[in-house]
Design a protein around this motif. Structure first.
Motif, PDB file in Angstrom:
ATOM      1  N   ALA A   1       0.818  -1.220   0.000  1.00 48.58           N
ATOM      2  CA  ALA A   1       0.000   0.000   0.000  1.00 48.58           C
ATOM      3  C   ALA A   1       0.847   1.264   0.000  1.00 48.58           C
ATOM      4  O   ALA A   1       0.619   2.178  -0.808  1.00 48.58           O
ATOM      5  CB  ALA A   1      -0.945  -0.012   1.206  1.00 48.58           C
ATOM      6  N   ALA A   2       1.820   1.356   0.894  1.00 45.17           N
ATOM      7  CA  ALA A   2       2.627   2.578   0.986  1.00 45.17           C
ATOM      8  C   ALA A   2       3.442   2.800  -0.289  1.00 45.17           C
ATOM      9  O   ALA A   2       3.552   3.931  -0.777  1.00 45.17           O
ATOM     10  CB  ALA A   2       3.548   2.503   2.200  1.00 45.17           C
ATOM     11  N   LEU A   3       4.000   1.731  -0.831  1.00 48.73           N
ATOM     12  CA  LEU A   3       4.764   1.849  -2.074  1.00 48.73           C
ATOM     13  C   LEU A   3       3.845   2.254  -3.229  1.00 48.73           C
ATOM     14  O   LEU A   3       4.219   3.092  -4.063  1.00 48.73           O
ATOM     15  CB  LEU A   3       5.468   0.533  -2.378  1.00 48.73           C
ATOM     16  N   ASP A   4       2.676   1.665  -3.284  1.00 48.65           N
ATOM     17  CA  ASP A   4       1.709   2.056  -4.318  1.00 48.65           C
ATOM     18  C   ASP A   4       1.388   3.542  -4.221  1.00 48.65           C
ATOM     19  O   ASP A   4       1.283   4.237  -5.239  1.00 48.65           O
ATOM     20  CB  ASP A   4       0.421   1.244  -4.181  1.00 48.65           C
ATOM     21  N   ASP A   5       1.216   4.040  -2.995  1.00 47.53           N
ATOM     22  CA  ASP A   5       0.914   5.464  -2.811  1.00 47.53           C
ATOM     23  C   ASP A   5       2.064   6.336  -3.300  1.00 47.53           C
ATOM     24  O   ASP A   5       1.844   7.380  -3.935  1.00 47.53           O
ATOM     25  CB  ASP A   5       0.618   5.759  -1.339  1.00 47.53           C
ATOM     26  N   ALA A   6       3.296   5.925  -3.009  1.00 51.84           N
ATOM     27  CA  ALA A   6       4.453   6.692  -3.471  1.00 51.84           C
ATOM     28  C   ALA A   6       4.471   6.766  -4.991  1.00 51.84           C
ATOM     29  O   ALA A   6       4.707   7.843  -5.579  1.00 51.84           O
ATOM     30  CB  ALA A   6       5.749   6.056  -2.953  1.00 51.84           C
ATOM     31  N   GLU A   7       4.208   5.663  -5.647  1.00 53.24           N
ATOM     32  CA  GLU A   7       4.223   5.656  -7.114  1.00 53.24           C
ATOM     33  C   GLU A   7       3.040   6.435  -7.688  1.00 53.24           C
ATOM     34  O   GLU A   7       3.178   7.081  -8.733  1.00 53.24           O
ATOM     35  CB  GLU A   7       4.224   4.217  -7.613  1.00 53.24           C
ATOM     36  N   THR A   8       1.904   6.378  -7.010  1.00 55.24           N
ATOM     37  CA  THR A   8       0.763   7.182  -7.445  1.00 55.24           C
ATOM     38  C   THR A   8       1.102   8.664  -7.418  1.00 55.24           C
ATOM     39  O   THR A   8       0.765   9.424  -8.337  1.00 55.24           O
ATOM     40  CB  THR A   8      -0.459   6.905  -6.551  1.00 55.24           C
ATOM     41  N   VAL A   9       1.795   9.095  -6.377  1.00 52.05           N
ATOM     42  CA  VAL A   9       2.160  10.509  -6.245  1.00 52.05           C
ATOM     43  C   VAL A   9       3.161  10.908  -7.323  1.00 52.05           C
ATOM     44  O   VAL A   9       3.061  12.009  -7.898  1.00 52.05           O
ATOM     45  CB  VAL A   9       2.702  10.790  -4.831  1.00 52.05           C
ATOM     46  N   ILE A  10       4.130  10.053  -7.605  1.00 56.56           N
ATOM     47  CA  ILE A  10       5.083  10.367  -8.676  1.00 56.56           C
ATOM     48  C   ILE A  10       4.349  10.547  -9.995  1.00 56.56           C
ATOM     49  O   ILE A  10       4.594  11.506 -10.750  1.00 56.56           O
ATOM     50  CB  ILE A  10       6.151   9.259  -8.776  1.00 56.56           C
ATOM     51  N   SER A  11       3.454   9.634 -10.300  1.00 50.98           N
ATOM     52  CA  SER A  11       2.683   9.730 -11.542  1.00 50.98           C
ATOM     53  C   SER A  11       1.841  10.994 -11.567  1.00 50.98           C
ATOM     54  O   SER A  11       1.784  11.708 -12.582  1.00 50.98           O
ATOM     55  CB  SER A  11       1.792   8.490 -11.697  1.00 50.98           C
ATOM     56  N   TYR A  12       1.204  11.283 -10.450  1.00 46.06           N
ATOM     57  CA  TYR A  12       0.375  12.488 -10.348  1.00 46.06           C
ATOM     58  C   TYR A  12       1.217  13.746 -10.564  1.00 46.06           C
ATOM     59  O   TYR A  12       0.822  14.665 -11.294  1.00 46.06           O
ATOM     60  CB  TYR A  12      -0.296  12.525  -8.987  1.00 46.06           C
ATOM     61  N   ALA A  13       2.378  13.782  -9.949  1.00 46.20           N
ATOM     62  CA  ALA A  13       3.234  14.969 -10.064  1.00 46.20           C
ATOM     63  C   ALA A  13       3.659  15.211 -11.503  1.00 46.20           C
ATOM     64  O   ALA A  13       3.758  16.355 -11.947  1.00 46.20           O
ATOM     65  CB  ALA A  13       4.462  14.806  -9.170  1.00 46.20           C
ATOM     66  N   ARG A  14       3.888  14.137 -12.228  1.00 42.34           N
ATOM     67  CA  ARG A  14       4.352  14.279 -13.600  1.00 42.34           C
ATOM     68  C   ARG A  14       3.255  14.767 -14.552  1.00 42.34           C
ATOM     69  O   ARG A  14       3.548  15.415 -15.551  1.00 42.34           O
ATOM     70  CB  ARG A  14       4.905  12.939 -14.093  1.00 42.34           C
ATOM     71  N   LYS A  15       2.009  14.468 -14.236  1.00 42.21           N
ATOM     72  CA  LYS A  15       0.942  14.782 -15.190  1.00 42.21           C
ATOM     73  C   LYS A  15       0.078  15.961 -14.766  1.00 42.21           C
ATOM     74  O   LYS A  15      -0.714  16.462 -15.576  1.00 42.21           O
ATOM     75  CB  LYS A  15       0.041  13.556 -15.384  1.00 42.21           C
TER      76      LYS A  15
END
Length: 300
Positions: A118-132
Motif C-alpha cells: 500500500a505505501a509503495l503504491d501510494d508513493a508511485e501514485t504521487v510520482i505519476s500524479y506529479a508528472r501529469k
C-alpha cells in the motif's frame, strides 16, 4: 559520545506504557509524535505556497517559494506504522525555503491497517500524479527522498522508476531502513540508543507480514541485482543509530554500481535526529545539507 541535546530531546515526547495492547500502544505513539511537533521541530516557517493536495487519492502537502521550481517528493519516517505529513512539516518547509525546490510531502497509508504494497503504491501514485498534473512546478526535474521507512519507500520507488525507463533525477535517504533481516552489526552495538533490533523487526513484520515478500526487490533494495542507473544519491546516517551500517553499505553498493553518491555521517546523534530542528543543532545542519544538495542537483 551522545550529544546532550539528544538526551534533552528524548524528554519532550510522551511515551506510551511498555505493556498493554500492542495496537493501542501504536495509536498512542502516533498521537505522541504529533503532539510533540512544536516542541521538537519548532515554529512553522511561513512560505508563499503551503497547500494540501489530493494526489489521485493520496493526501499530500505542497510547499513552494516560487513557480516552476524543481520538485522533491518526500516520504516521512515512522516504521511504516506512524508519522505523517504533520510530523515532517517543519523539515519540508525548511528544505523548500533553502533549496529553491518545491516539496511534495506524502501522507501514504500506514500499517498495520494497510500492509505492503500500500505505501509503495501510494508513493508511485504521487510520482505519476506529479508528472501529469498542473501543480505550478517543473516536474521534469524530479527528486525523491525520505527518512527511515520513508527512505526505504523512496529508494524502492526510484528503482522501479529506473526499471520503467522513467528515472528520477536525485534521491535523498536519511538514515534509511533497508535490510528486513536486520543483520547489520550496528544493531548489536547501538540498539540501546533508541532504536533496537526487536523494534525494527516488528516494524518490518508489520509492514510486510509475508516473510517471503521481505526478500524481494520491492522490499529489500539489496535484493536488486543491479543498481546501475539509480539516481545520484545523498545518504545521511547517524553515529548512534542501529540503522547506521545498512545506510553505509547501501552507499558502498551504489558507488560500486557507478552511481554518484555522497554519504555523510552525523556524529553524536541517534535515529530520528534530523526532524528535531528546535532542539538538535545537527538537525538543522542535515536539513540544510539536503537543501543544498537538491539545489545543486536540480536547479540547472
Amino acid at each position: 559520545m551522545l550529544h546532550p541535546q539528544v538526551t534533552a530531546a528524548e524528554k519532550l515526547r510522551r511515551r506510551p506504557p511498555a505493556d498493554g495492547d500492542p495496537y493501542e500502544r501504536l495509536v498512542q505513539s502516533r498521537a505522541a509524535m504529533e503532539e510533540a511537533v512544536d516542541l521538537e521541530c519548532g515554529p512553522a516557517v511561513p512560505l508563499p505556497v503551503v497547500v494540501d493536495v489530493d494526489a489521485d487519492g493520496v493526501p499530500c502537502r505542497l510547499y513552494a517559494t516560487k513557480p516552476d521550481s524543481p520538485l522533491f517528493v518526500y516520504l516521512h519516517g515512522g516504521g511504516w506504522c506512524y508519522g505523517s505529513i504533520e510530523t515532517v512539516d517543519r523539515v519540508c518547509r525548511r528544505i523548500a525555503d533553502r533549496s529553491g525546490c518545491a516539496v511534495l510531502s506524502v501522507g501514504y497509508r500506514l500499517a498495520p491497517e494497510h500492509v505492503f504494497p500500500a505505501a509503495l503504491d501510494d508513493a508511485e501514485t504521487v510520482i505519476s500524479y506529479a508528472r501529469k498534473s498542473d501543480l505550478g512546478v517543473d516536474s521534469t526535474r524530479l527528486a525523491i527522498g525520505g527518512d527511515s521507512a520513508g527512505a526505504q519507500l523512496a529508494t524502492i520507488a526510484a528503482r522501479r522508476q529506473r526499471d520503467a525507463a522513467t528515472p528520477l533525477d536525485y534521491q535523498v535517504l536519511i538514515y534509511p531502513a533497508l535490510d528486513p533481516m536486520t543483520a547489520a552489526e550496528s544493531y548489536e552495538e547501538l540498539g540501546r540508543y533508541g532504536l533496537d533490533r526487536a523494534s525494527m523487526k516488528l516494524a518490518w513484520e508489520t509492514y510486510v507480514p509475508d516473510p517471503m515478500r521481505r526478500i524481494t526487490p520491492d522490499v529489500a533494495i539489496f535484493a536488486t541485482a543491479d543498481l546501475a542507473g539509480m539516481p545520484p544519491t545523498l545518504i545521511i546516517t547517524a553515529e548512534y543509530d542501529a540503522l547506521r551500517d545498512e545506510g553505509a553499505d547501501y552507499a558502498d553498493a551504489l558507488a560500486t554500481a557507478g552511481v554518484p553518491v555522497v554519504h555523510t555521517r552525523y556524529m553524536g546523534v541517534n535515529h530520528g535526529f534530523a526532524r528535531k530542528l528546535a532542539v538538535i543543532d545537527a538537525a538543522r545542519a542535515a536539513t540544510d545539507q539536503v537543501a543544498s544538495s537538491l539545489r545543486a542537483a536540480l536547479t540547472f
